[in-house]
Design an enzyme around this catalytic site. Structure first.
Site, mmCIF file in Angstrom:
data_model
loop_
_atom_site.group_PDB
_atom_site.id
_atom_site.type_symbol
_atom_site.label_atom_id
_atom_site.label_comp_id
_atom_site.label_asym_id
_atom_site.label_seq_id
_atom_site.Cartn_x
_atom_site.Cartn_y
_atom_site.Cartn_z
ATOM 1 N N TYR A 61 39.568 3.535 17.952
ATOM 2 C CA TYR A 61 39.850 2.302 18.684
ATOM 3 C C TYR A 61 41.119 1.630 18.173
ATOM 4 O O TYR A 61 41.442 1.728 17.004
ATOM 5 C CB TYR A 61 38.689 1.316 18.563
ATOM 6 C CG TYR A 61 37.363 1.820 19.085
ATOM 7 C CD1 TYR A 61 37.288 2.902 19.951
ATOM 8 C CD2 TYR A 61 36.165 1.211 18.705
ATOM 9 C CE1 TYR A 61 36.065 3.352 20.430
ATOM 10 C CE2 TYR A 61 34.950 1.657 19.185
ATOM 11 C CZ TYR A 61 34.906 2.726 20.034
ATOM 12 O OH TYR A 61 33.697 3.182 20.511
ATOM 13 N N GLY A 73 28.787 -0.661 32.402
ATOM 14 C CA GLY A 73 29.546 0.372 33.109
ATOM 15 C C GLY A 73 31.008 0.013 33.318
ATOM 16 O O GLY A 73 31.464 -0.071 34.460
ATOM 17 N N GLY A 80 29.850 -7.077 38.612
ATOM 18 C CA GLY A 80 30.112 -7.353 40.018
ATOM 19 C C GLY A 80 31.537 -7.761 40.321
ATOM 20 O O GLY A 80 31.892 -7.986 41.485
#
Length: 346
Positions: free
Chosen positions: A53, A237, A243
């Protein structure tokens, strides 16, 4: 906050784990420090990072996330309040700037020493193998396709021997795996059962969310029967389950907006399922984010849910999901959607 123990240990960890992979790219050092301050103040004592990372990996940002955590430890003096997990990068084209080898003894020792230096600590609580050395189905591959030309010599015994020696030296405390399959998980467990001196694998860090419940096929039984705790990553995800991408939206600064090649959760079926989950959440006075995270939080095989955020507002909502109770109607609705569109994102 709610807490559990890392399996087979007396180490207590928060059910919400602070994911860190945006620090050093989408987040500055100052923002990373602010997130750690807030998380710790709100009961999150479990942080997860990796030598790979920040993401996407790049030579100019090599291991910057570990460095940011290290400067926070030095500034805050909070190392003893945090259960710290990190990982060695596997062999791949996108890790050549780290090293070109796999999990041989020299590589494991080099990786641990490097992480300790960057993290400004003398021990790592949980040390994980970021993905398998062998070719298998991980990072969005739905099924395993065997290639006869693929040569991999089973070195799991040797890997565990090196990790055992690092434990004896006090540099790491426990070991885990990541992006693993049922076969790989059982191979690691088999070695420690047959050879008592080898460390037992206590956790597995794999994707798990409403769009990808493949962990339930095979691995969940292993997790429950063998007490290998799932550290669930990508519970939203790539942010799709907030949304924010619905209706073709591309929010400025969002991960998929910046990196459209990160399309694992962006298929037509995944969008259809996300729309249905969003409708279910709205009908029950929940945000989609709250519903998606609360579902992961309450699965019996999940030891901790690795949340990540690029803003404090996101971080606050994600951590607050620990207090969200899902009704029987919501849980029934989730299963009905899953039956219609099972696992649209591998």
């Amino acid at each position: 906050m709610k807490y559990t123990n890392l399996p087979h240990t007396n180490i207590e960890v928060s059910k919400i784990c602070l994911g860190t992979m945006t620090w050093g790219n989408q987040n500055t050092e100052t923002e990373g420090h602010e997130q750690m301050d807030y998380a710790l103040d709100n009961g999150v004592n479990f942080f997860d990072t990796a030598e790979l990372y920040s993401i996407p990996p790049h030579p100019d940002r090599k291991s910057d996330t570990e460095k940011i955590i290290g400067t926070w430890f030095k500034k805050s003096g909070n190392r003893d309040k945090v259960v710290l997990a990190t990982k060695i990068a596997g062999k791949a084209d996108f890790t050549k700037h780290i090293r070109t080898t796999g999990f041989d003894r020299a590589s494991l020792i080099d990786a641990v020493e490097g992480s300790l230096e960057r993290l400004q600590t003398d021990y790592i609580d949980l040390y994980q193998l970021h993905w398998p050395e062998r070719n298998t189905n991980f990072f969005g591959k739905r099924g395993y396709k065997h290639e006869a030309s693929d040569y991999w010599q089973d070195n799991i015994h040797q890997v565990l021997e090196t990790l055992r020696d690092l434990i004896r030296e006090g540099k790491i405390r426990h070991v885990g795996i990541s992006n693993e399959t049922p076969w790989g998980t059982m191979r690691f467990l088999e070695e420690s059962k047959v050879h008592a001196s080898l460390p037992r694998t206590i956790t597995i860090q794999n994707p798990y969310n409403l769009l990808n419940r493949l962990f339930e096929v095979g691995l969940s039984e292993i997790a429950m029967r063998e007490k290998v705790g799932l550290l669930a990553y990508s519970p939203l995800g790539f942010g799709v389950l907030s949304g924010k991408y619905l209706g073709g939206k591309k929010p400025e600064g969002a991960r998929i907006t910046l990196y459209p090649n990160y399309s694992r959760y962006s298929s037509d079926n995944a969008e259809r399922a996300t729309e249905m989950y969003n409708k279910l959440a709205q009908e029950n006075n929940l945000s989609l984010t709250q519903m998606a995270l609360a579902y992961v939080n309450t699965r019996p095989f999940v030891t901790s849910n690795i949340i990540g955020a690029t803003s404090m507002k996101q971080l606050q909502e994600n951590i607050a999901s620990i207090d969200v109770e899902l009704s029987d109607d919501v849980l029934t609705g989730i299963e009905a959607i899953h039956e219609q569109i099972p696992n649209p994102a591998p």
